[in-house]
Design an enzyme around this catalytic site. Sequence first.
Site, short mmCIF file in Angstrom:
data_model
loop_
_atom_site.label_atom_id
_atom_site.label_comp_id
_atom_site.label_asym_id
_atom_site.label_seq_id
_atom_site.Cartn_x
_atom_site.Cartn_y
_atom_site.Cartn_z
N LYS A 208 5.55 -3.15 -3.64
CA LYS A 208 6.48 -2.03 -3.62
C LYS A 208 6.94 -1.68 -2.20
O LYS A 208 8.03 -1.15 -2.02
CB LYS A 208 5.82 -0.80 -4.25
CG LYS A 208 5.28 -0.98 -5.66
CD LYS A 208 6.38 -1.26 -6.67
CE LYS A 208 5.92 -1.07 -8.11
NZ LYS A 208 4.96 -2.07 -8.60
C1 LIG Z 1 4.83 -2.67 -9.83
C2 LIG Z 1 3.92 -3.83 -9.90
C3 LIG Z 1 4.13 -4.88 -10.79
C4 LIG Z 1 5.27 -4.87 -11.79
O1 LIG Z 1 6.53 -4.94 -11.18
P1 LIG Z 1 7.85 -4.51 -12.01
O2 LIG Z 1 8.95 -4.54 -11.00
O3 LIG Z 1 7.57 -3.14 -12.51
O4 LIG Z 1 8.01 -5.49 -13.09
C5 LIG Z 1 3.28 -5.97 -10.75
N1 LIG Z 1 2.24 -6.01 -9.90
C6 LIG Z 1 1.98 -5.00 -9.04
C7 LIG Z 1 0.80 -5.11 -8.14
C8 LIG Z 1 2.81 -3.89 -8.99
O5 LIG Z 1 2.55 -2.91 -8.13
#
Ligand SMILES: *Cc1c(COP(=O)(O)O)cnc(C)c1O
Length: 494
Positions: free
Chosen positions: A112
């Site tokens: 993120k």
């Molecule tokens: C947010 C997240 C995901 C999923 O990503 P999306 O964009 O919501 O599909 C997968 N792994 C981790 C560690 C995340 O923080």
Amino acid sequence: MNVKHLLSTRGGGAVSAAHAIVWGLSSDGGLYVPDALPELNLDALLGLDYPALAARVMHKLMPGFESEELEEDTKEAYSSKRFGSQNPAPLKRVTDDLYSLELWHGPTLAFKDMALQMLPRLMTRALGKIGQTQEAFILVATSGDTGKAALEGFADVAGTRCAVFYPREGVSAMQRRQMVTQEGNNVHVIAVEGNFDDAQTGVKEIFADSAFAQLMKAQNRKLSSANSINWGRLAPQVVYYIWAYLELVRQGLLMGMPVNFVVPTGNFGNILAAWYAREMGVPIGKLICASNRNHVLYDFIRTGSYDRCRAFYKTQSPSMDILVSSNLERYLYAVTGGDAAQVASWMRELSTQGIYTVEGDALEAMKRDLYAGWADDQAGQKMISHYFEKHGYLCDPHTAVAFDVCRQYREETGDGAPTVVVSTASPYKFAGDVLAALCDEALEDEWLCCKKLEALSGLTIPASIHALEHAKVKHSLVCGKDTMRDAILTALEG
Ligand SMILES: *Cc1c(COP(=O)(O)O)cnc(C)c1O
């Protein structure tokens, strides 16, 4: 051709990137999508470092933002100060034809950060561009990682305020600790008695509540979003797919050869960014959508029916514990050739009946683009230990889901194309479960787990984990899923 406007998936829109970023959602409830996608000349991008590439790509995707602004912002956002090295997205070779794109070297140890180190800078510029003087009050629902990344990105950014709702029992110990210790004068963290979908639904309802908007207006505030529905989240994510492909070329891949990507998926934001990269000319073969036990996307891609009425499971990959994948709406808009009326009708069915069904050409297109699979916790644990024991590569439980679905895909299809697993979190964010996979040891204490894991793996504990051990808890507010508005007001008074 660059993007000229952003349109709503439900028919309205034609706004600038600045408006899309500040508003988050379109007023018709739709998500903003580009009116066209630019073609990239990959050869011309080969020599760029990450910040320069990011600025070049985002400039094409964000009408109204100048190259110079983006260059300044990407240099700051992706600096070695924040990502520990000049390369914020290292591509590690795991076996001959299998790579891991590590997107977790930022301040909060999950992918993120790749977008949320950038979004606050875009938001600040966007507020200036549209002349908004009210404070941008960013509401976030998190399944674990978005919350901390948003808090870290927006803390003490002038003209903004950020409130994060997380499912009280639905995040890992380390994820919770990261959030409740967040410093900053403009941040709030609130636990919700419910799961992620409850928190996300609650936030969406608050966005749609005009009385609440009036209340905020009286306080000189306007709601905004940092969830992956925000175009300012998606555009930065497109960059690392292009980067990964160029890295492979720099390491010897013939330009033009197709590469598969496996993406551990929840809200469908990350994999959608990969799809945009492909539309922009990156030679991506299959996009492999990896789900955990909450495999609503797997069922959808295989059958065309999206059915959110099902049991919700808590898993070792909490950031993927999601039943309503918001960004799918953008993909549906694309595979129907921009049929906003059809998309709006499916979304109405989803909210009234909990189910909708896609058929015909759209379903065919989906099956061409995507392969879907899922893996439960046990399969994930096996992958963590397999890749560590056999290849000396340590991964977290989200990435482990992707490794297992990659295995399924290769067994089922025999496709031997080079494949990149998108690694979304540091193993230290889920040290207890990772350790259990390696040595059958179940330790309660997260710090002890980290230390054991370090001794066992030789992978250094990130400084941000060390810093958490003695950090003070600053946030302890809890609310019910129907009292999120009250909790915000309480937090604002405090
Ligand atoms: C947010 C997240 C995901 C999923 O990503 P999306 O964009 O919501 O599909 C997968 N792994 C981790 C560690 C995340 O923080």
